[in-house]
Design an enzyme around this catalytic site. Structure first.
Site, short mmCIF file in Angstrom:
data_model
loop_
_atom_site.label_atom_id
_atom_site.label_comp_id
_atom_site.label_asym_id
_atom_site.label_seq_id
_atom_site.Cartn_x
_atom_site.Cartn_y
_atom_site.Cartn_z
N THR A 49 0.92 -1.01 0.07
CA THR A 49 0.05 0.13 -0.04
C THR A 49 0.68 1.27 0.13
O THR A 49 0.55 2.34 -0.30
CB THR A 49 -1.01 0.11 1.11
OG1 THR A 49 -1.38 -1.28 1.38
CG2 THR A 49 -1.81 1.04 1.17
N TYR A 137 5.96 -12.42 3.86
CA TYR A 137 4.52 -11.80 3.34
C TYR A 137 4.22 -12.96 1.95
O TYR A 137 4.91 -13.10 0.92
CB TYR A 137 5.00 -10.58 2.68
CG TYR A 137 3.83 -9.68 1.90
CD1 TYR A 137 2.62 -10.23 1.81
CD2 TYR A 137 4.12 -8.32 1.47
CE1 TYR A 137 1.61 -9.40 1.18
CE2 TYR A 137 3.13 -7.43 0.67
CZ TYR A 137 1.98 -8.06 0.60
OH TYR A 137 1.11 -7.37 0.16
N LYS A 165 2.19 -12.97 7.11
CA LYS A 165 1.34 -11.78 6.38
C LYS A 165 0.49 -12.77 5.54
O LYS A 165 0.80 -12.64 4.23
CB LYS A 165 1.70 -10.73 5.95
CG LYS A 165 0.55 -9.67 5.36
CD LYS A 165 1.36 -8.33 4.63
CE LYS A 165 0.30 -7.39 4.10
NZ LYS A 165 -0.85 -7.94 3.33
N ILE A 206 -2.13 -7.09 9.28
CA ILE A 206 -1.51 -6.06 8.29
C ILE A 206 -2.24 -5.88 7.12
O ILE A 206 -2.37 -6.68 6.18
CB ILE A 206 0.03 -6.62 7.86
CG1 ILE A 206 0.64 -6.82 9.13
CG2 ILE A 206 0.51 -5.57 6.84
CD1 ILE A 206 2.36 -7.56 8.64
#
Length: 301
Positions: A49, A137, A165, A206
């Site tokens: 993001t 991630y 995540k 997250i």
């Protein structure tokens, strides 16, 4: 690296000045302070993001520095050090360790579909720099990797990964990992599954939307994870989900920036190749925010 993480960990936006030529450092510090004021538990600098593919290595390092300076130990600072270039990822990890981040998040190089042994080798280098296991991630739609529950257990057992995540295409593995004490700790990383994963026992999340609607995300966390009050959490979710769904369908990062501006904290436009949110979508977002009872943010100078 910090072994216990909880709460809403915002993958915060990166503010740019006019034309997107430079990071707006003042706005970035203001954003972080607004996150603190809203009760956000931690921030992720230079995440998806935060438009990390559009940032230079030097810019990403500067974001780590500003985040540490502004947070002043009052909330966790997580540095996303992932890159499609291994050398850049290692360079970012060294800088993150030097400035004193609480944890590191890393996506594997995502152009070539890596073999599991290559993932292990890469994560071993990052964890070696970090001085301990990091947050992996997991985003198969980007990396092309569909790492199994058993492989995740191996990554934890070998001291490479403490948390994940979790942004998978299927949540079957998510549910299994949440019930497996030998697997890395799951952090909700997908907006549609946020409530379900927190309700199932994940200690935190997250996501990026908490950049501009932090109070709603914190309220959801408090109702489901702290109070264990599912009916109240569902009431919050009924206000939050229309916002998340609209972003997912119409351009997540541009709408997050438009939403922040609507709330009184302009963060500039996204960098190319993304484009600003059109006026009609911005107006629709405002209507959704109004319906959810979202007001102007109180922004400290």
């Amino acid at each position: 690296m910090k072994s216990e993480l909880k709460g809403i960990l915002s993958a915060i936006l990166t503010p740019f000045g006019k034309g997107g030529t430079a990071i707006d450092e003042r706005a970035y510090a203001q954003l972080i302070r607004s996150q603190l004021d809203a009760g956000i538990h931690g921030i992720v600098a230079s995440g998806s993001t935060g438009e990390h593919p559009a940032l230079t290595v030097a810019e990403r390092k500067r974001l780590f520095e500003i985040a540490i300076e502004t947070a002043s130990g009052k909330m966790d600072v997580i540095a996303h050090v992932g890159s499609n270039n291994v050398r850049d990822a290692l360079d970012l990890a060294r800088h993150a360790r030097n400035v004193g981040v609480d944890q590191m998040l890393v996506v594997t190089p995502y152009f070539d579909r890596l073999k599991f042994a290559e993932v292990q080798k890469f994560l071993d280098k990052i964890a070696g720099i970090a001085g301990g296991p990091i947050i992996y991630y997991d985003t198969p739609s980007i990396t092309g990797l569909d790492i199994s529950e058993e492989q995740m257990v191996v990554l934890k057992r070998d001291g490479l990964v403490s948390h994940i995540k979790d942004s998978p295409a299927s949540f079957t593995r998510t549910m299994r990992m949440l019930s497996n004490p030998e697997a890395p700790t799951v952090l909700a990383g997908s907006d549609p599954a946020l409530l379900a994963v927190l309700a199932h026992g994940a200690p935190g999340s997250i996501i990026g939307a908490s950049t501009f609607i932090p109070e709603l995300c914190v309220e959801l966390y408090d109702r489901i994870a702290v109070d264990k009050d599912l009916p109240s959490a569902l009431e919050v979710w009924a206000r939050l989900w229309p916002i998340l769904n609209f972003m997912l369908l119409n351009g997540y990062v541009p709408l997050a920036k438009a939403g922040s501006a609507l709330r009184g904290l302009p963060l500039g436009d996204p960098r190319e190749p993304m484009t600003p949110t059109p006026a009609d979508l911005r107006d629709r977002l405002k209507s959704i925010l109004d319906k959810a009872g979202v007001k102007t943010l109180a922004i400290a100078a």
